[in-house]
Design an enzyme around this catalytic site. Structure first.
Site, PDB file in Angstrom:
ATOM      1  N   ARG A  79      41.219  30.039  46.568  1.00 14.82           N
ATOM      2  CA  ARG A  79      40.667  31.454  46.020  1.00 14.82           C
ATOM      3  C   ARG A  79      39.281  31.209  46.296  1.00 14.82           C
ATOM      4  O   ARG A  79      38.414  32.104  46.422  1.00 14.82           O
ATOM      5  CB  ARG A  79      40.893  31.620  44.553  1.00 14.82           C
ATOM      6  CG  ARG A  79      40.353  32.665  44.119  1.00 14.82           C
ATOM      7  CD  ARG A  79      40.909  33.040  42.738  1.00 14.82           C
ATOM      8  NE  ARG A  79      40.111  33.735  42.015  1.00 14.82           N
ATOM      9  CZ  ARG A  79      40.229  34.102  40.668  1.00 14.82           C
ATOM     10  NH1 ARG A  79      41.421  34.010  40.117  1.00 14.82           N
ATOM     11  NH2 ARG A  79      39.562  34.965  39.947  1.00 14.82           N
ATOM     12  N   GLU A  84      42.809  42.278  43.089  1.00  9.17           N
ATOM     13  CA  GLU A  84      43.789  42.216  41.783  1.00  9.17           C
ATOM     14  C   GLU A  84      44.575  43.553  41.668  1.00  9.17           C
ATOM     15  O   GLU A  84      44.638  44.107  40.469  1.00  9.17           O
ATOM     16  CB  GLU A  84      42.693  42.057  40.598  1.00  9.17           C
ATOM     17  CG  GLU A  84      41.989  40.867  40.355  1.00  9.17           C
ATOM     18  CD  GLU A  84      41.208  40.423  39.372  1.00  9.17           C
ATOM     19  OE1 GLU A  84      41.071  39.428  39.196  1.00  9.17           O
ATOM     20  OE2 GLU A  84      40.486  41.570  38.937  1.00  9.17           O
ATOM     21  N   LYS A 102      35.441  48.694  43.477  1.00  7.94           N
ATOM     22  CA  LYS A 102      36.438  47.322  43.529  1.00  7.94           C
ATOM     23  C   LYS A 102      37.646  47.955  44.306  1.00  7.94           C
ATOM     24  O   LYS A 102      38.339  48.779  43.831  1.00  7.94           O
ATOM     25  CB  LYS A 102      36.525  46.793  42.185  1.00  7.94           C
ATOM     26  CG  LYS A 102      37.546  45.777  42.088  1.00  7.94           C
ATOM     27  CD  LYS A 102      38.137  45.668  40.503  1.00  7.94           C
ATOM     28  CE  LYS A 102      39.146  44.303  40.364  1.00  7.94           C
ATOM     29  NZ  LYS A 102      39.415  44.019  39.225  1.00  7.94           N
ATOM     30  N   GLU A 123      36.799  46.783  28.944  1.00  8.43           N
ATOM     31  CA  GLU A 123      37.515  45.557  29.487  1.00  8.43           C
ATOM     32  C   GLU A 123      36.684  44.495  29.448  1.00  8.43           C
ATOM     33  O   GLU A 123      35.450  44.494  29.710  1.00  8.43           O
ATOM     34  CB  GLU A 123      38.054  45.783  31.001  1.00  8.43           C
ATOM     35  CG  GLU A 123      38.808  44.701  31.505  1.00  8.43           C
ATOM     36  CD  GLU A 123      39.439  44.969  32.991  1.00  8.43           C
ATOM     37  OE1 GLU A 123      39.876  44.204  33.679  1.00  8.43           O
ATOM     38  OE2 GLU A 123      39.307  46.128  33.221  1.00  8.43           O
ATOM     39  N   ARG A 124      37.015  43.332  28.838  1.00 11.23           N
ATOM     40  CA  ARG A 124      36.305  42.310  28.585  1.00 11.23           C
ATOM     41  C   ARG A 124      35.088  42.381  27.530  1.00 11.23           C
ATOM     42  O   ARG A 124      34.032  41.976  27.781  1.00 11.23           O
ATOM     43  CB  ARG A 124      35.592  41.425  29.707  1.00 11.23           C
ATOM     44  CG  ARG A 124      36.675  41.340  30.679  1.00 11.23           C
ATOM     45  CD  ARG A 124      37.940  40.518  30.291  1.00 11.23           C
ATOM     46  NE  ARG A 124      39.046  40.344  31.485  1.00 11.23           N
ATOM     47  CZ  ARG A 124      40.116  39.631  31.028  1.00 11.23           C
ATOM     48  NH1 ARG A 124      40.499  39.416  29.902  1.00 11.23           N
ATOM     49  NH2 ARG A 124      41.050  39.270  32.025  1.00 11.23           N
ATOM     50  N   ASP A 175      35.050  33.183  39.255  1.00 10.65           N
ATOM     51  CA  ASP A 175      35.123  34.164  38.462  1.00 10.65           C
ATOM     52  C   ASP A 175      34.618  33.974  37.164  1.00 10.65           C
ATOM     53  O   ASP A 175      34.925  33.562  36.237  1.00 10.65           O
ATOM     54  CB  ASP A 175      36.664  34.586  38.139  1.00 10.65           C
ATOM     55  CG  ASP A 175      36.531  35.969  37.390  1.00 10.65           C
ATOM     56  OD1 ASP A 175      35.692  36.664  37.310  1.00 10.65           O
ATOM     57  OD2 ASP A 175      37.804  36.139  36.677  1.00 10.65           O
ATOM     58  N   GLU A 235      33.160  36.499  28.591  1.00 13.08           N
ATOM     59  CA  GLU A 235      34.746  36.413  29.227  1.00 13.08           C
ATOM     60  C   GLU A 235      35.283  34.992  29.125  1.00 13.08           C
ATOM     61  O   GLU A 235      36.240  35.109  28.547  1.00 13.08           O
ATOM     62  CB  GLU A 235      34.839  37.143  30.487  1.00 13.08           C
ATOM     63  CG  GLU A 235      36.386  37.119  31.016  1.00 13.08           C
ATOM     64  CD  GLU A 235      36.388  37.898  32.451  1.00 13.08           C
ATOM     65  OE1 GLU A 235      37.687  37.571  32.959  1.00 13.08           O
ATOM     66  OE2 GLU A 235      35.499  38.392  32.872  1.00 13.08           O
TER      67      GLU A 235
END
Length: 694
Positions: free
Chosen positions: A332, A287, A283, A163-164, A361, A389
């Site tokens: 956020r 999300e 985590k 991921e990424r 982020d 990213e």
């Protein structure tokens, strides 16, 4: 015989193309015969008095490095004579902590530490000293890591994807493990140890329960066996509902006794496979990831359950503070503070709360997270991102040390002036018993590890700053260039300068003046018009808030009041539009298009200036890189040249998308001397649509 060996070393050095695999551990022959002879007089042998795996790794690395640098094989012996390198472990050494080292050159050069790992770090430091061709007469170096847990977080999945990840597939060949050990695992460990990284989380924070099964624990244990001699502990990201998904329980409630029992037994099983297992990264309730809040419990409840299971084994829990709810009326920016500040002091002593450097982020530029300094009773760890990213993937050149330093050197003021973020995470401000810093890894299966050859500098810079956050971005870049690309002074200066300016160039054409990054699923293509998503904070318009009046997110008392989460002295820096530094102005203010800024230009004029000069500056990067062609490996030169050409094209793409979109709100002409884009906004949107669907 000696001349034959030298001949073959020279032949290998000059005939082999550099594919980037060796990173900064190239150990190429020192060209200056006088310098080479001076080093050789103090490196006639290596004294190894213990056969511990870590000390042997240190001796082997010294032998490999000296063979390359000096053009001769330096023997490893068991007793000291004059003119050699002595590896020494002394538990009572007062000048260093457990991982620190001391290098002293008298009759012999002695590399010493309280622990074998410290000696290993000292061996790499000594080789770095030689690689950068510094004097060794009367050598006296002492260095201690400022942070205990210096880690890479790999977002790798069990199907081999990352991921990424922008440098190929995962380094970990799960389908081959544990039977076959890829030699690359050892080289990965060497690279990390060379900059003092001592921990690695091998799987994605969006974790699969499968990593906790015996099938995968055997595979992870095989990696741990390779990493152990290099002082690296293995950690796992865990899926919070694992007691249900693989344990057969009906719940994953952290206060349920059966759930606690399941985790305790699972942890015991892990330590049977991996006796020095580091712990868990989590985590949760972020999300879409499940967590303790699904059972009306707190983050502290979830972390403490795992911490109690790990405590008998001296393992730790690293609980991520990256949480935010889908609130259409919220900000956020404020989420991590609101979730975690009330829990200060409620976590077990072996829990670290890991906070991203900024409140959103991993944006190209963010103010430091307001959580830093505000939880004096809870160890806070830093989370940086090496993988690019939001920084152009493996196409765009962005040297990240300035990003790291910008955050680390920021003053929280929580205990008066000088209360920097660095002093929060190294524990000196609040006397944290545990300290940690993590970087989301940018490695992959590409032969050169990081895709973009110059992105290796970000891995290197993270490790050096994790060890010593007082180092400068310039000093680290200078080291890396000399060890990796060239020793020619003019080219060293050129590439170092290019690296140091690359981040600001990227910000100017991508997100100037504190614009937040427009959201797209891949976090790459410019799409500032994007306004449809399952949740508001996954749209672009949520962040930039462009309208007929102006641009930017008002986070003062008249807006979301996110600024109130900072110390009053920090608020003073950013609260007034007239005095807010330009790099942060749109982070905290909704600025009218015609408002004159401190630069003397209106907001619209300043934005256009930044977008255009940023895109134009990529041509400068190309010109600077072209100058070093005679002094850089041809394969590396061609690779970077191609990527810079793509970056230049995409920088114009970003510039055009932003300028044409924002012009519809500003309703002003593009100021002289800048030329109107050759394409229309409709054409740019079509280009983005093609990119996103390919």
């Amino acid at each position: 015989m000696r001349y034959k060996i030298l001949f073959f070393v020279l032949l290998a050095t000059f005939c082999r193309a550099d594919d980037g695999y060796r990173l900064w551990l190239k150990y190429d022959l020192i060209k200056d015969p006088g310098q080479r002879a001076a080093y050789a007089r103090s490196a006639q042998f290596i004294v190894l008095t213990s056969n511990s795996p870590t000390l042997k790794a240190a001796a082997d690395e010294l032998q490999t490095g000296l063979r390359g640098l000096l053009g001769k094989t330096v023997p490893i012996v068991a007793s000291a004579k004059t003119g050699g390198i002595v590896l020494s472990t002394n538990p009572n050494q007062p000048q260093v902590n457990d991982e620190g080292y001391q290098i002293v050159g008298k009759q012999n050069i002695t590399i010493s530490s309280k622990t074998d790992a410290g000696v290993l770090y000292g061996a790499f430091a000594f080789l770095r000293h030689l690689q950068t061709q510094q004097p060794i007469a009367n050598l006296s170096l002492t260095s201690n890591p400022k942070i205990q847990h210096r880690m890479l977080n790999h977002w790798d999945n069990n199907d081999g994807s990352i991921e990424r990840g922008y440098a190929g597939g995962s380094l970990w060949k799960w389908y081959e493990l544990p039977e076959r050990i890829d030699p690359r695992y050892r080289d990965y460990a060497r690279a990390n140890a060379s900059v003092g990284i001592n921990g690695t989380v091998v799987n994605n924070v969006n974790a699969s329960s499968r990593f906790l099964t015996a099938e995968y624990l055997k595979k992870v244990a095989a990696l741990a066996d390779v990493f152990r001699p290099y002082g690296i502990k293995v950690y796992l990201s865990v899926y919070f509902p694992a007691p249900r998904t693989i344990g057969g329980l009906k719940t994953a409630d952290p206060l349920d006794p059966e759930v606690n029992k399941w985790w305790a037994e699972k942890v015991n099983e892990i330590y049977k496979f991996i006796p020095d297992f580091g712990g868990f990264l989590v985590k949760a309730n972020s999300e879409g990831q499940p967590g303790p809040q699904d059972y009306n419990r707190t983050h502290a409840d979830g972390a403490n359950m795992l911490a109690k299971a790990l405590a008998p084994h001296k393992g730790i829990v690293i609980w991520r503070a990256f949480v935010y709810k889908a609130d259409p009326n919220g900000d956020r920016f404020k989420a991590a503070y609101e979730e975690f500040k009330p829990l200060d002091g409620q976590f077990e002593k072996n829990v670290i709360v890991q906070v991203k450097n900024g409140p959103i982020d991993f944006q190209p530029r963010e103010p430091f997270s307001p959580v830093f300094g505000m939880m004096p009773k809870t160890p806070l760890g830093m989370e940086f991102q090496l993988t690019q990213e939001y920084l152009g993937f493996a196409t765009h050149l962005v040297y990240e040390a300035p990003i790291f330093k910008e955050c680390l050197d920021s003053d929280t003021y929580v205990s008066g002036k000088g209360s920097t973020v660095a002093k929060v995470i190294d524990g000196s401000l609040h006397q944290y018993p545990l300290t940690a810093i993590a970087g989301v890894a940018n490695t992959g299966s590409d032969r050169n590890w990081t895709g973009h050859p110059l992105a290796q500098a970000n891995w290197y810079a993270f490790g050096r700053l994790a060890w010593d956050h007082t180092l400068s971005s310039e000093a680290i870049a200078d080291e890396w260039v000399k060890m990796t690309l060239t020793q020619e002074p003019r080219s060293v200066k050129t590439v170092t300068d290019l690296l140091l300016k690359s981040r600001e160039i990227y910000v100017n054409y991508n997100t100037p003046l504190g614009l937040s990054r427009p959201w797209t699923g891949v976090h790459f293509a410019p799409e500032p018009w994007q306004n449809r998503s399952p949740r508001p904070d996954w749209t672009a318009v949520y962040y930039h808030r462009a309208d007929s009046i102006g641009l930017g997110f008002d986070r003062t008392a008249s807006g979301s009041n996110a600024l109130a989460q900072y110390h009053p002295e920090v608020q003073k820096q950013w609260n007034q539009l007239e005095t807010c530094p330009l790099p942060y102005v749109l982070w905290f203010h909704h600025v009218p298009w015609t408002k004159k800024l401190s630069s003397g230009r209106t907001l619209w004029e300043e934005l256009c200036t930044r977008f255009y000069t940023g895109a134009d500056s990529v041509r400068w990067l190309q010109q600077q890189w072209a100058q070093v062609k005679p002094d850089v490996d041809a394969e590396t030169f061609a690779d970077v040249t191609g990527r810079l050409a793509t970056q230049q094209k995409e920088a114009i793409w970003w510039r055009d998308a932003w300028v044409l979109y924002l012009q519809e709100y500003a309703k002003q002409p593009i100021p002289a001397p800048y030329k109107k884009p050759d394409r229309t906004l409709r054409e740019v949107k079509e280009l983005v649509d093609v990119y996103l669907t390919r």
